[in-house]
Design a protein around this motif. Sequence first.
Motif, PDB file in Angstrom:
ATOM      1  N   VAL A 195      -1.702   3.377  -6.324  1.00  0.00           N
ATOM      2  CA  VAL A 195      -2.097   3.878  -5.105  1.00  0.00           C
ATOM      3  C   VAL A 195      -3.280   3.304  -4.902  1.00  0.00           C
ATOM      4  CG1 VAL A 195      -3.484   6.211  -4.706  1.00  0.00           C
ATOM      5  CG2 VAL A 195      -1.124   6.308  -5.757  1.00  0.00           C
TER       6      VAL A 195
ATOM      7  N   ALA B  43      -3.465  -0.961   2.767  1.00  0.00           N
ATOM      8  CA  ALA B  43      -3.201  -0.197   4.131  1.00  0.00           C
ATOM      9  C   ALA B  43      -4.761  -0.424   4.631  1.00  0.00           C
ATOM     10  CB  ALA B  43      -2.876   1.450   3.843  1.00  0.00           C
ATOM     11  N   LEU B  44      -5.700  -0.229   3.998  1.00  0.00           N
ATOM     12  CA  LEU B  44      -7.125  -0.181   4.700  1.00  0.00           C
ATOM     13  C   LEU B  44      -7.354  -1.673   5.252  1.00  0.00           C
ATOM     14  CD1 LEU B  44      -9.856   0.881   5.221  1.00  0.00           C
ATOM     15  CD2 LEU B  44     -10.596   0.005   2.923  1.00  0.00           C
TER      16      LEU B  44
ATOM     17  N   GLY C 175      -3.405   1.484  -1.205  1.00  0.00           N
ATOM     18  CA  GLY C 175      -4.620   2.030  -0.405  1.00  0.00           C
ATOM     19  C   GLY C 175      -5.306   0.833   0.181  1.00  0.00           C
ATOM     20  N   SER C 176      -5.727   0.192  -0.614  1.00  0.00           N
ATOM     21  CA  SER C 176      -6.460  -1.103  -0.241  1.00  0.00           C
ATOM     22  C   SER C 176      -5.901  -2.141   0.677  1.00  0.00           C
ATOM     23  CB  SER C 176      -6.863  -1.847  -1.425  1.00  0.00           C
ATOM     24  OG  SER C 176      -7.633  -1.281  -2.480  1.00  0.00           O
TER      25      SER C 176
END
Length: 145
Positions: free
Chosen positions: A15, A22-23, A19-20
């Motif tokens: 996650v 996606a950022l 998430g990193s």
Amino acid sequence: MYKETQHFRQPWLWVLLLGSLALVIYRGQPIHVGIMAGVLSLFWFLRLETRIDQEGIAYRWFPFQPTYRVIKWNQMEQVTVRRYSALGEFGGWGIRFSWNGTAHTVSGNWGIAIKQKGKKRTLLVGTQHPDEVRQRIGNEQLVGN
């Protein structure tokens, strides 16, 4: 012979990594996307392999370590399977160093603690199967020494 392979597959880690990624994609900086893709690939393919046989206990971090690091039975003073606290004793998982020794762990809280003759610090190699390892260590030590 006993063999165990451990991968970094903890949901919380993925996650965080995804998430990193996606950022970074959202911010649109291609070089950072490439770096994050490399980090994700590293965590996907990296694995800790452990082998216990008549020679001793061996481990390696594939793909960085092509050959096993072998600790022969006659080089060991004591071997135990014990519960440990990755954060409390070593500050996390992976290859970690503390005042008491070195740890090679992927996840969980069980490890093979190896006290080598003539060395002050203990080596801890993580395992997900403590009961199987306990049994194998007992059998191999009888044969190996």
